[in-house]
Structures are given as structure tokens and as C-alpha cells.
Scaffold this motif. Structure first.
Motif, mmCIF file in Angstrom:
data_model
loop_
_atom_site.group_PDB
_atom_site.id
_atom_site.type_symbol
_atom_site.label_atom_id
_atom_site.label_comp_id
_atom_site.label_asym_id
_atom_site.label_seq_id
_atom_site.Cartn_x
_atom_site.Cartn_y
_atom_site.Cartn_z
ATOM 1 N N VAL A 99 0.907 -0.886 -0.039
ATOM 2 C CA VAL A 99 -0.029 0.039 0.001
ATOM 3 C C VAL A 99 0.876 1.180 0.146
ATOM 4 O O VAL A 99 0.792 2.129 -0.999
ATOM 5 N N CYS A 100 1.647 1.349 0.921
ATOM 6 C CA CYS A 100 2.812 2.428 0.949
ATOM 7 C C CYS A 100 4.039 2.138 1.661
ATOM 8 O O CYS A 100 3.943 0.997 2.469
ATOM 9 N N ARG A 101 5.223 3.118 1.806
ATOM 10 C CA ARG A 101 6.183 2.574 2.468
ATOM 11 C C ARG A 101 6.079 2.471 4.000
ATOM 12 O O ARG A 101 6.414 1.669 4.585
ATOM 13 N N TRP A 148 3.340 1.682 5.565
ATOM 14 C CA TRP A 148 2.799 0.331 5.946
ATOM 15 C C TRP A 148 3.562 -0.730 5.646
ATOM 16 O O TRP A 148 3.849 -1.886 6.824
#
Lengths: 536, 159
Positions: free
Chosen positions: A29-31, A33
Motif C-alpha cells: 500500500v505504501c512505504r 505500511w
């Protein structure tokens, strides 16, 4: 909109509630997370079995339709069907430190790679006892809380116990050890003191089919923190087992079974009446398979006022014990298991179902359909019910729907998660996959009819149903019934038994149910289910 | 004994002490201050959210205190939500997120847990992009990085 998942506590809480497949998706999802969730992926790590015996492979093949990416436990079954994939050496070096619970059943080469980096283990479950274990234990002495040693029921069922002489020094040094479970293990305590040192820090000790040799005959200090004790077919002499009980004044849960079923009951009763009795705390008692007489059970029950859970399957528990339970602990009993008790008849079962309002789990041999008239069971919070329903043919007739009395009573159990209807009261067909023969058809009047016409529709109230066991019920469900099941029992995850006597029809029915009830697994019988569970 | 809680927007709520102490934060504040009629300020929680939190704590006032640790067996952990909690959590997404934030701030672990279970059920089966939309998160991976992460962790699908 506020994003609650910027805080570590909330991300961790979310991660604990994600299945493996969704956790893997969330990594991308993103860095932020990714940084938080990647270690969590490694918290539980399975080193899989090196092979699967043919019998189990057959069960796996038959159930391959229900293996999904969404179930981490199903990953165990993929070992037989697809080529295994491994983390890279760099990933192991980076992440093995995050392993908190390790299940070691095989793949020694992978074990050798990650063991040097496993330094924060809290839980270790293993069926391997080679020298490779020693460094792993040494580097986790300060963190291990649970240590489980057992033989692998899949690889070597019925194998001889494993002798482990070297384990004691590590168990003594594990300062946070709280749970020790040994299955088919022989330990020796040559210095005569280590057993006591280890037990004095435990909250749970389980010795199944295990032996302690050279243990000292007497201890000087009680095991004040030990609350749960399991002695199941252990080789410790029985009177020494009683001495062990006396060292556990805070005991809340006791499982006690012997190989022969014989237990020194007179001594046990004397212990329960003594100053050392755990009666003030003992709430859970499992004496299943023991040759304890009904009158002895009465005395045991009377000596345990805090009793809430009683497992007495395959014992001589009978009418006197039932009365003792109803007079003493009826209001507080949460679990009663009386399966295969020859002296527990429909009378005792009915009395308990009508007398114990707090029951959550109830297993008994038989209940009368006639007794279910009028919805007189008080245990409406039941979550698990395992019972055969007899005297179906003696229900008042004519009645519409045909088996309304039975279904009406069952429909009151709105919290039911597990429903096992036992056998139908007559001998099963020699081959459960054979079609119903005309000679058996007349006997079907003794069997609960599992169709909507007969009242099954009343069970739409069982919205929490997870497991349905119909083995030996000779069900012949029509398509309308299957549609109804798919609509009303969407949480069903386990179906044991045959929904139709004809093999082709059964296959089509199971395929339909699995398509419309996501996550449902189906098994021909309990033996297959047991094999499946052993691979877990 | 009643306790008065004051929300971010200065709305006062009077609740039983037993109900308020389902929040470990509030419990500790009461213990630190001792017997007092002064309202307890909760500057991080709006009145709408606090009302919901109090409703939850009232319903669960008699529940045993949860002891959860990391060694809980995930195989035994249930992802089911009880019927009352499920109805309670049937709110719009903004309120759901505010309840989770409040549960975290007030240290009410069962409420945080049920909130996270609800969110877990929402995102189950979604792609990374769909999850980003749910949480309004900007993707800061390149496509190559995302593909690399997927490949590196394929093994986890099997165990």
C-alpha cells in the motif's frame, strides 16, 4: 478524512486481524505500511514437513478445491501440491529476528539458514530433536515462554517416545518459560532437582504419553503458579501423580487419564478432601476414558463447588452423577462432555439440558425427540452441541412440518456454532458411498429428515453456525435445501458427512455449496477431518 | 459513583465510574487524581464519537478484562464480531475511523480490536490501490518497487 492507521498501535491491531493474503497485499500500500507490516509477516513461521504420506495426499487431493490463498493454515497443504517457495537469504537475514512463534516440522536446510537470526522466539513447537536445536534454544533462553515437543502424528503415528536427556539444562535456564508440553518424550532428571525448578515457574504443564525418569520422590516447595496440569497416559506412577497434584495448590484445570483407564480414585477423593485440595480453584476437570464409577463421580462433584467444565467421555458417569451435578453446580456449568458414556441415557441428557442454563458446550450420547417437544431446554446460549436424536418415530403424528418439534427446539439455540448430530441410532451402511438400499429405506423413519419440508427451515435462526456434522444421518438433501443452506448459513466453514446418498449427486451438491458458501470445506467423514487436522 | 467526561467540543457526559473505567486512560486518571467531582477533559474526542464510545462501554460494562499478548495463538483468534458489536459498527467510514482513533487514545482494547476487525473485513479481498482509496493514502512506491515486494514475499502465501 482522518486516517487512524498512522499510529503503530492501530496498524498492529489491524494487522493482527488480517488474514495472511490481505497482510501481503497491505505490504504494497505504501512505504510506511511496508515498514510496519513486513516484520509482522514473519511473526509466525512454519517449517513444513518433508513429505506427506499417501493417505493424507488423497485427502488433500479431494479437498484441493477448498485450498485458498486466504487461509494461512492452508499453506501447509500446498506443500504436497505445488513447488515450495522460500524467502531469499537476504530476506531471512533481515527478518528472521522478527519470528516470535516457530513451528519446526521439517525443511532442515531452511532451519539452518534462519536459526542463527532467531533471537526473539516466544513460542517453539517442534517434532525435531536433533543437535541443531541446541544453539536455537541457547540464543532464546531469555525470551521463550512456550515450549512444545511432540512426535509428528502424520510422519510417525504410534512411534516410540523420543529420549531427550539434554533438554533439562535449557528448560531450567529459560527464565520466562510458562508453558511446557511434552508428547511422547522421555526426560531424565539425573540430578533430581531440575523438574521442580522448571515446574515452579510454569502456569501450564502437559505430559502426554511421556515419562520422567530419575525424578526425585518428593519436592519441598509447591508449584504456586501452576494452574493447568495435564497427565494423559504419562508414565509417572499413579501415586506419584497424586503427589504432584498436591504440589499445585492454585490448580484450576486438571486433565487426568491413564493408559488402562484405572485411576486411584480413593486416593484422589482423599486428596480432594484434604488441606491440599485445589477445590477452591479447580473449575475444569477432564477424567475422560477413566473407569470411574458413578458413585465416585458423585463424590468428586460434591467436592468441587467451583466446577464449570466437566469432561467425562467414555466413563461410567450416570444418573447419580447427573443428579449431583444438577443439585450442586447446575447454574454454573459451561461445558459437559458425556460422549460414549453407556449409562447416560436420554433421561440424564434431558435433565441436564433442562437444568443447566449457562451451558456453552454439551456433548452426550442421545436425546429424545419427544423430550424436545415444548422447547424446554434452558441452555439457550449453547455454542456447541453434539448429540444423537432418537425416538424420531415416536413424535406425535400427524405433524406439519414433520419434525417440527426437533427443529423448533434447535432453532432456539441462536448462538450455536457447532452442531453434530451423531449417528442415526442404527448401524451405518458398510460403504457410506453406496446408495441407500431398499431394505434400509423403511428405517429412515427413525432418522431426522434434513429437508425444508420437514422443518429444517426453522434453523434459519442459526446464523452463527460454523460446523455441521451429518455423518451417518443418511441425508438426502434436495436442491432447494442446498439453496436455503447457502442463503442462511453463509458462515458455515465445515460440513462433515454426506448430503446425498448417491455419489454423483453428493459431488454436485458439495460443489454447489462450496461455490456459494465461501471458505466451506467438506469431508466424507470424521476420519478424513481428523487427518486434515493432523496436518494443521 | 458517577464520573463526568468533557469532550473536545465541551459537551459533558456523566457516566458510572465502572463504565468510564473500561478506558484504561480514564481509569489511570481517576487513580492519579483520587476522589474528585471535577470533569475529566478528553480534548481528542468529539461529542459525537464520545457518545458512541460510552454506548459501547455501557453495553460491555460487565465483560471480563481482556488479557491479550503477542503469544496469543492466531489459530484460535476469532475474526467473528458479535451481533451487537456488528450493528454498533455499522456507521459511516469517517465515524468508524474516529471510533478507532478514540479507542486507541482512550486505551479501550476491545473497542480498538472490534474496530480493526471491522476495517479488516472491509479491506479483505481488495487490491493495494483499492485499500489506498479507503484510507486516502498516496502510493509512494514505484511500480518496480511494488512488483519487487510482491515477488520477495511470495513464499509467505505457502506458510
Amino acid at each position: 478524512m482522518t486516517n487512524p492507521f498512522r499510529h503503530l498501535a492501530t496498524i498492529n491491531c489491524l494487522a493482527r486481524n488480517l488474514d495472511r493474503a490481505t497482510l501481503l497485499i497491505c505490504l504494497r500500500v505504501c512505504r510506511a505500511w511496508y515498514r510496519v507490516l513486513e516484520p509482522l509477516l514473519w511473526h509466525d513461521f512454519w517449517l513444513l514437513r518433508n513429505h506427506i504420506p499417501t493417505d493424507y495426499l488423497i485427502v488433500l487431493q479431494r479437498n484441493r478445491h477448498s485450498i485458498t490463498h486466504n487461509d494461512v493454515r492452508q499453506g501447509l497443504f500446498k506443500q504436497a501440491l505445488i513447488q515450495r517457495r522460500y524467502p531469499s537469504p537476504a530476506s531471512i537475514e533481515k527478518n528472521a529476528q522478527h519470528i516470535r512463534r516457530l513451528f519446526y516440522y521439517g525443511e532442515e536446510h531452511l532451519f539452518q539458514q534462519l536459526a542463527p537470526f532467531c533471537t526473539q522466539l516466544r513460542y517453539l513447537e517442534t517434532a525435531r530433536y536433533g543437535p541443531e536445536m541446541k544453539p536455537l534454544l541457547l540464543q532464546n533462553l531469555d525470551t521463550l515462554q512456550t515450549f512444545i515437543c511432540k512426535t509428528d502424528p502424520v510422519k510417525v503415528p504410534g512411534a516410540e517416545p523420543v529420549f531427550m536427556e539434554w533438554i533439562w539444562k535449557y528448560l531450567v535456564e529459560m527464565k520466562d518459560l510458562r508453558v511446557l508440553e511434552l508428547d511422547s518424550i522421555i526426560l531424565s532428571d539425573y540430578e533430581g532437582s531440575k523438574f521442580g525448578i522448571v515446574c515452579r515457574k510454569l502456569t501450564r504443564l502437559s505430559l502426554v504419553d511421556s515419562k520422567l525418569i530419575e525424578r526425585p520422590k518428593s519436592e519441598t516447595e509447591d508449584f504456586m503458579t501452576l494452574k493447568s496440569l495435564v497427565l494423559d497416559q504419562s508414565y509417572i506412577p499413579k501415586l506419584e501423580q497424586l503427589e504432584l497434584f498436591q504440589l499445585c495448590p492454585a490448580m484450576e484445570s486438571l486433565t487426568w487419564r491413564s493408559r488402562t483407564g484405572a485411576l486411584p480414585i480413593a486416593n484422589f477423593l482423599a486428596y480432594l478432601s484434604s488441606d491440599k485440595s485445589p477445590a477452591a480453584h479447580l473449575a475444569k476437570l477432564d477424567l475422560s476414558t477413566s473407569k470411574i464409577l458413578d458413585e465416585d463421580f458423585v463424590q468428586i462433584i460434591q467436592l468441587l463447588p467451583q466446577l464449570t467444565h466437566l469432561q467425562a467421555a467414555k466413563t461410567l458417569f450416570g444418573s447419580a452423577s447427573t443428579q449431583a451435578l444438577l443439585q450442586g453446580q447446575a447454574h454454573q456449568m459451561q461445558l459437559i462432555n458425556l460422549l460414549d458414556c453407556p449409562d447416560v441415557t436420554k433421561v440424564e441428557t434431558q435433565a441436564l439440558l433442562q437444568g443447566c442454563p449457562s451451558l456453552k458446550v454439551f456433548y452426550a450420547p442421545v436425546v429424545s425427540a419427544v423430550g424436545m417437544l415444548g422447547n424446554r431446554w434452558v441452555c439457550t446460549d449453547l455454542e456447541e452441541l453434539d448429540v444423537s436424536i432418537a425416538e424420531i418415530d415416536q413424535l406425535p403424528a400427524p405433524s406439519f412440518p414433520r419434525h417440527r418439534a426437533v427443529y423448533s427446539q434447535l432453532s432456539m439455540l441462536v448462538h450455536l456454532r457447532v452442531l453434530r448430530l451423531g449417528d442415526s441410532g442404527f448401524a451405518p451402511m458398510p460403504d457410506p458411498r453406496a446408495p441407500v438400499s431398499t431394505s434400509l429405506a423403511p428405517q429412515l423413519k427413525y432418522v431426522l429428515d434434513m429437508r425444508l419440508d420437514s422443518g429444517l427451515g426453522l434453523l434459519s435462526t442459526l446464523t452463527q453456525l460454523r460446523e455441521l456434522d451429518l455423518e451417518n444421518m443418511h441425508a438426502a438433501m434436495e436442491f432447494g435445501t442446498l439453496q436455503w443452506m447457502a442463503q442462511n448459513w453463509r458462515g458455515l466453514r465445515l460440513l462433515v458427512g454426506c448430503v446425498h446418498p448417491l455419489e454423483q449427486q453428493r459431488k454436485l451438491s458439495n460443489d454447489f455449496l462450496r461455490e456459494f458458501i465461501p471458505g466451506l470445506k467438506t469431508f466424507f467423514n470424521r476420519k478424513e477431518l481428523q487427518m486434515w487436522n493432523q496436518l494443521q | 459513583m458517577p464520573v463526568t467526561l468533557t469532550s473536545l467540543d465541551d459537551v459533558k457526559f456523566t457516566v458510572d465510574k465502572e463504565v468510564a473505567e473500561r478506558s484504561i486512560l480514564i481509569k489511570n486518571m481517576i487513580e492519579d487524581v483520587g476522589e474528585s467531582d471535577s470533569p475529566i477533559p478528553l480534548p481528542n474526542v468529539s461529542s459525537a464519537v464520545l457518545k458512541k464510545v460510552i454506548e459501547y462501554c455501557e453495553h460491555h460494562r460487565n465483560d471480563p478484562v481482556q488479557v491479550q499478548d503477542e503469544t496469543d495463538d492466531p489459530r484460535k483468534r476469532s475474526n467473528d464480531i458479535e451481533e451487537w458489536d456488528m450493528k454498533f459498527m455499522t456507521v459511516d467510514q469517517e465515524m468508524l475511523f474516529e471510533i478507532i482513533l478514540a479507542a486507541n487514545y482512550l486505551d479501550i482494547k476491545p473497542l480498538l480490536d472490534v474496530g480493526c476487525k471491522t476495517v479488516a473485513n472491509i479491506i479483505k479481498g481488495k487490491t493495494p490501490e483499492e485499500i489506498r482509496k479507503v484510507f486516502n493514502i498516496v502510493n509512494d512506491f514505484t511500480p518496480e518497487e511494488e512488483a519487487q515486494i510482491k515477488k520477495e514475499n511470495e513464499w509467505a502465501e505457502d506458510r
